[in-house]
Design a protein around this motif. Structure first.
Motif, mmCIF file in Angstrom:
data_model
loop_
_atom_site.group_PDB
_atom_site.id
_atom_site.type_symbol
_atom_site.label_atom_id
_atom_site.label_comp_id
_atom_site.label_asym_id
_atom_site.label_seq_id
_atom_site.Cartn_x
_atom_site.Cartn_y
_atom_site.Cartn_z
ATOM 1 N N SER A 1 0.831 -1.208 0.000
ATOM 2 C CA SER A 1 0.000 0.000 0.000
ATOM 3 C C SER A 1 0.864 1.256 0.000
ATOM 4 O O SER A 1 2.019 1.237 0.406
ATOM 5 C CB SER A 1 -0.944 0.010 1.198
ATOM 6 N N LEU A 2 0.272 2.329 -0.472
ATOM 7 C CA LEU A 2 0.943 3.619 -0.578
ATOM 8 C C LEU A 2 0.889 4.318 0.773
ATOM 9 O O LEU A 2 -0.056 4.140 1.532
ATOM 10 C CB LEU A 2 0.189 4.440 -1.623
ATOM 11 N N ASP A 3 1.903 5.136 1.095
ATOM 12 C CA ASP A 3 1.824 5.873 2.356
ATOM 13 C C ASP A 3 0.872 7.070 2.227
ATOM 14 O O ASP A 3 0.504 7.480 1.136
ATOM 15 C CB ASP A 3 3.210 6.282 2.857
ATOM 16 N N ARG B 1 -0.461 9.268 -1.000
ATOM 17 C CA ARG B 1 -1.869 9.152 -1.379
ATOM 18 C C ARG B 1 -2.494 10.521 -1.543
ATOM 19 O O ARG B 1 -3.271 10.754 -2.457
ATOM 20 C CB ARG B 1 -2.625 8.347 -0.321
#
Lengths: 159, 110
Positions: free
Chosen positions: A73-75, A79
């Motif tokens: 997942s993206l931080d 995001r």
């Protein structure tokens, strides 16, 4: 607590979170890339190909379906940046390294599994990407992106 | 993913080094999984800093293994000893739930 204090906290908390996410996210990404490059260097002599026609001189002993996957997942910071980018369109640069390193990680896990089990090569490698639905259902946030790499590991008696 | 109980799995059109003598048709296996609340909370925290969501990686791997097992079971009941051209698919079918799907062609090789 006075009203000003609450307003200050309301303003500083997301900002602090943003800075925290930026620093830690960037550090995690750098560390992951270092790790990927080191492992890829060690596996350079292991043939991993995306076609299924094998060279004529390869004598296959046994095969196994092997796979490697990772959910990433993206931080928070990236995001937010990606969200802003979506307003004006164009290249979403923050997502590119995320997908790249997830894909390479998935391939590495597949190759490492094949090597650990005594196989000599992997043929017909396929890569798949899928976005996991988030449980909030409001379209915000992300539950992560799964990268799957799979292929047919080959044990060769002669090559 | 091992060669489960003598059934050979491969995502190539034939099993390398072997000859297909009989085709049994498409075999499939699926499983629908919802996310675990505890894992979801951990993943929520992890979402702030980014990186791998280990709980989800494991969850999906287990689910895919189960889908594959079901596919293999179907192949075995048909009399096949290998499944070739195996493909995987994932689809989000509802909030927080995903279907994992494996399919291939059941064959007999020698």
């Amino acid at each position: 607590m006075g009203l000003e204090t609450i307003q200050l906290v309301n303003f500083l908390l997301p900002l602090g979170l943003l800075v925290f996410a930026y620093l830690l996210g960037a550090w995690i990404e750098r560390r992951h890339y270092r790790d990927i490059l080191a492992r890829e260097a060690g596996l350079r002599s292991f043939p991993v190909v995306t076609f299924e026609t094998l060279p004529d001189n390869w004598q296959v002993e046994s095969v196994e379906l092997v796979s490697g996957s990772v959910v990433i997942s993206l931080d928070y910071f990236k995001r937010v940046i990606a969200g802003l980018r979506a307003l004006v369109g164009g290249r979403v640069k923050t997502y590119e390294p995320l997908l790249d390193r997830a894909r390479r990680e998935a391939v590495l896990r597949m190759v490492e599994h094949a090597q650990a089990n005594g196989y000599d090569a992997i043929a017909n490698v396929r890569l798949e990407t899928s976005r996991l639905a988030n449980s909030r259902g409001d379209g915000n946030g992300t539950a992560g992106i799964e990268m799957l790499a799979f292929g047919t590991a080959l044990s060769l008696s002669r090559r | 993913m091992q060669n489960r109980g003598g059934i050979i799995l491969s995502n190539t059109e034939t099993v390398p080094g072997k000859r297909i003598v009989e085709f049994y048709g498409v075999v499939t296996g699926n499983t629908v999984r919802a996310k675990h609340l505890g894992r979801d909370i951990m993943a929520g925290l992890k979402n702030i800093v980014g990186g791998e969501l280990v709980g989800y990686t494991e969850l999906l791997q287990e689910s895919r293994n189960e889908a594959t097992d079901r596919m293999v079971e179907q192949a075995r009941s048909m009399g096949a000893n290998a499944v070739v051209n195996v493909r995987f698919a994932t689809s989000s079918i509802a909030q927080g739930a995903a279907e994992l799907f494996a399919y291939g062609t059941g064959v007999r090789v020698e």
